[in-house]
Motif scaffolding. Structure first.
Motif, mmCIF file in Angstrom:
data_model
loop_
_atom_site.group_PDB
_atom_site.id
_atom_site.type_symbol
_atom_site.label_atom_id
_atom_site.label_comp_id
_atom_site.label_asym_id
_atom_site.label_seq_id
_atom_site.Cartn_x
_atom_site.Cartn_y
_atom_site.Cartn_z
ATOM 1 N N SER A 298 -8.523 -1.182 -0.994
ATOM 2 C CA SER A 298 -8.818 -0.123 -1.967
ATOM 3 C C SER A 298 -10.258 0.353 -1.847
ATOM 4 O O SER A 298 -10.541 1.561 -1.877
ATOM 5 C CB SER A 298 -8.566 -0.638 -3.390
ATOM 6 O OG SER A 298 -7.231 -1.024 -3.565
ATOM 7 N N ARG B 222 1.306 2.115 -3.658
ATOM 8 C CA ARG B 222 0.178 2.842 -4.268
ATOM 9 C C ARG B 222 -0.612 3.512 -3.143
ATOM 10 O O ARG B 222 -1.654 3.031 -2.713
ATOM 11 C CB ARG B 222 -0.726 1.885 -5.048
ATOM 12 C CG ARG B 222 -1.904 2.577 -5.738
ATOM 13 C CD ARG B 222 -2.754 1.562 -6.500
ATOM 14 N NE ARG B 222 -3.921 2.191 -7.087
ATOM 15 C CZ ARG B 222 -5.123 2.259 -6.497
ATOM 16 N NH1 ARG B 222 -5.302 1.728 -5.301
ATOM 17 N NH2 ARG B 222 -6.136 2.843 -7.101
ATOM 18 N N HIS C 286 0.819 -1.213 0.000
ATOM 19 C CA HIS C 286 0.000 0.000 0.000
ATOM 20 C C HIS C 286 0.852 1.262 0.000
ATOM 21 O O HIS C 286 0.364 2.335 -0.377
ATOM 22 C CB HIS C 286 -0.965 -0.063 1.181
ATOM 23 C CG HIS C 286 -1.803 -1.309 1.140
ATOM 24 N ND1 HIS C 286 -2.804 -1.493 0.217
ATOM 25 C CD2 HIS C 286 -1.734 -2.466 1.855
ATOM 26 C CE1 HIS C 286 -3.337 -2.697 0.382
ATOM 27 N NE2 HIS C 286 -2.702 -3.301 1.367
ATOM 28 N N ALA D 39 -3.020 5.312 -2.352
ATOM 29 C CA ALA D 39 -4.241 5.945 -2.868
ATOM 30 C C ALA D 39 -5.340 5.954 -1.826
ATOM 31 O O ALA D 39 -5.539 4.978 -1.103
ATOM 32 C CB ALA D 39 -4.724 5.201 -4.119
ATOM 33 N N CYS E 158 -9.304 -6.793 -2.916
ATOM 34 C CA CYS E 158 -9.297 -5.333 -3.087
ATOM 35 C C CYS E 158 -10.001 -4.596 -1.952
ATOM 36 O O CYS E 158 -10.312 -3.405 -2.084
ATOM 37 C CB CYS E 158 -9.938 -4.962 -4.422
ATOM 38 S SG CYS E 158 -9.067 -5.634 -5.848
ATOM 39 N N GLN F 10 -5.992 4.065 1.453
ATOM 40 C CA GLN F 10 -5.834 2.617 1.317
ATOM 41 C C GLN F 10 -4.982 2.046 2.451
ATOM 42 O O GLN F 10 -5.253 0.945 2.948
ATOM 43 C CB GLN F 10 -5.183 2.328 -0.037
ATOM 44 C CG GLN F 10 -5.126 0.881 -0.448
ATOM 45 C CD GLN F 10 -4.651 0.733 -1.887
ATOM 46 O OE1 GLN F 10 -5.196 1.364 -2.790
ATOM 47 N NE2 GLN F 10 -3.625 -0.064 -2.097
#
Length: 384
Positions: free
Chosen positions: A164, A126, A123, A128, A161, A131
């Motif tokens: 996310s 990314r 994480h 994001a 996921c 997350q």
């Protein structure tokens, strides 16, 4: 006037307000109900009964207010209904998110899911939309002395996921909270009196486009989370590829097990998806074309509230299915937090040993979840 409003609250007098009538360019029509009660007009709820406001004031030994210049306009020219409802909706969304995390963690236990999806290094690669926070919440719930070996390398996306999906919801809640806090601490009056400058200026501060958009976005994020929860329920109750009995029935054969609830889950998700469609663009010019734009903020907030109620029903159903799957996995040792979650489910829903109606148990578990703070044991485990 402010003192009179506080007196109403302290006395337990609540103006009876229509649920429809505002288009989001200020909640003028709805706010008039509060002003009416202050001056002894309209209806109010007092001591559990609806009655004329004048009678409620008399019973509470309060006098109707005599309004001074601009008091009436200031009372109604605001977006307090949308803002207040939004603040309450955020409290519900936060509690439902926590319960969704708990349901997701129990599902991961039931599946024997691959825990590497929660590795913080993934994480960081990314970072994001919150997350990392979402992954940490699941890691904390699944923390134990020894991590069990996964049953698969790549789990379905509704499991893999989750950080996310949950992260996007956390971000949407944070943004909605920011917009609500701005409205709570702002002046949306029109015209606005700038006493220090001896000016009275026309404004558009009553227009709550940002608030409406925040709750439309929150609704979409909730729908995403709900869809993943529904998908996990179908995975738990349908396929045998995860080593679980078909339909989560311990007796097999023609037993229906949990499969009838798949239709319930599908119907609930359809209702959520329907409500996720935006409403803020649906308006007509009014007031002879002067008010030719609107935000529909009260409707955006109201449908978000309805989505949270439905989403929590899906969470209850996922918890039921995950708890059943855990019971069917011989030799499975749960993490302390997920063990507490499982025990909390079992306090309201017994293990399915043979086919029986499950609707009443789903309703009972949903009612417990709707209390907003259903599992103090998990909080204590996480604090320890």
């Amino acid at each position: 006037v402010l003192t009179a409003l506080v007196d109403l609250l302290n006395a337990g007098i609540h103006p009876v307000m229509p649920s429809l009538g505002s288009i989001g360019a200020g909640d003028l029509v709805l706010m008039t109900a509060i002003a009416h009660t202050l001056i002894g007009e309209g209806d109010a709820d007092y001591q559990g009964r609806r009655m004329p406001s004048a009678k409620a004031l008399m019973m509470a030994r309060l006098a109707p207010v005599s309004l001074a210049p601009k008091d009436g306009l200031s009372l109604i020219n605001a977006s307090a209904v949308s803002t207040g409802a939004g603040a309450l909706a955020l409290i519900d969304a936060l509690s439902a998110l926590e319960q969704q995390e708990q349901a997701g963690a129990l599902t991961m236990e039931a599946f024997g899911a691959n825990r590497t999806i929660l590795d913080p290094r993934l994480h960081l690669a990314r970072p994001a939309a919150c997350q990392q926070l979402a992954a940490k919440a699941l890691r904390d719930l699944l923390t134990r002395d020894a991590t069990p070996a996964p049953t698969t390398l790549q789990d379905p996306l509704s499991i893999r996921c989750m950080p996310s999906i949950h992260g996007a919801l956390i971000q949407a809640i944070d943004h909605a909270r920011l917009t609500v806090e701005i409205e709570l601490n702002a002046s949306a009056d029109n015209p606005l009196v700038l006493a220090n400058d001896s000016l009275v200026l026309s404004t558009g501060n009553f227009h709550t486009a940002s608030l409406s958009l925040a709750f439309e976005t929150l609704g979409l994020a909730i729908a995403q989370c709900a869809a993943a929860s529904a998908a996990r329920f179908i995975q738990l109750t349908g396929s045998t590829r995860h080593g679980l009995p078909k339909y989560l029935s311990p007796i097999g054969g023609a037993s229906a097990g949990f499969v009838p609830l798949q239709k319930t889950v599908t119907a609930i998700l359809a209702a959520i998806r329907h409500k996720a469609n935006p409403v803020m663009l649906d308006f007509l010019p009014v007031s002879e074309g002067v008010e030719d734009h609107a935000t529909q903020t009260p409707l955006a907030v109201a449908k978000c509230v309805e989505m949270i109620v439905l989403w929590r029903r899906l969470i209850a159903l996922e918890l039921m299915a995950a708890a059943q799957a855990v019971d069917l996995r011989e030799g499975l040792t749960l993490a302390p937090a997920t063990s507490a979650i499982h025990a909390a489910v079992r306090a309201h829903v017994p293990t399915l040993k043979e086919d029986r109606p499950l609707g009443s148990h789903a309703d009972a578990l949903h009612a417990v979840l709707a209390d907003g703070y259903w599992l103090p044991a998990v909080h204590q485990i996480l604090l320890d």
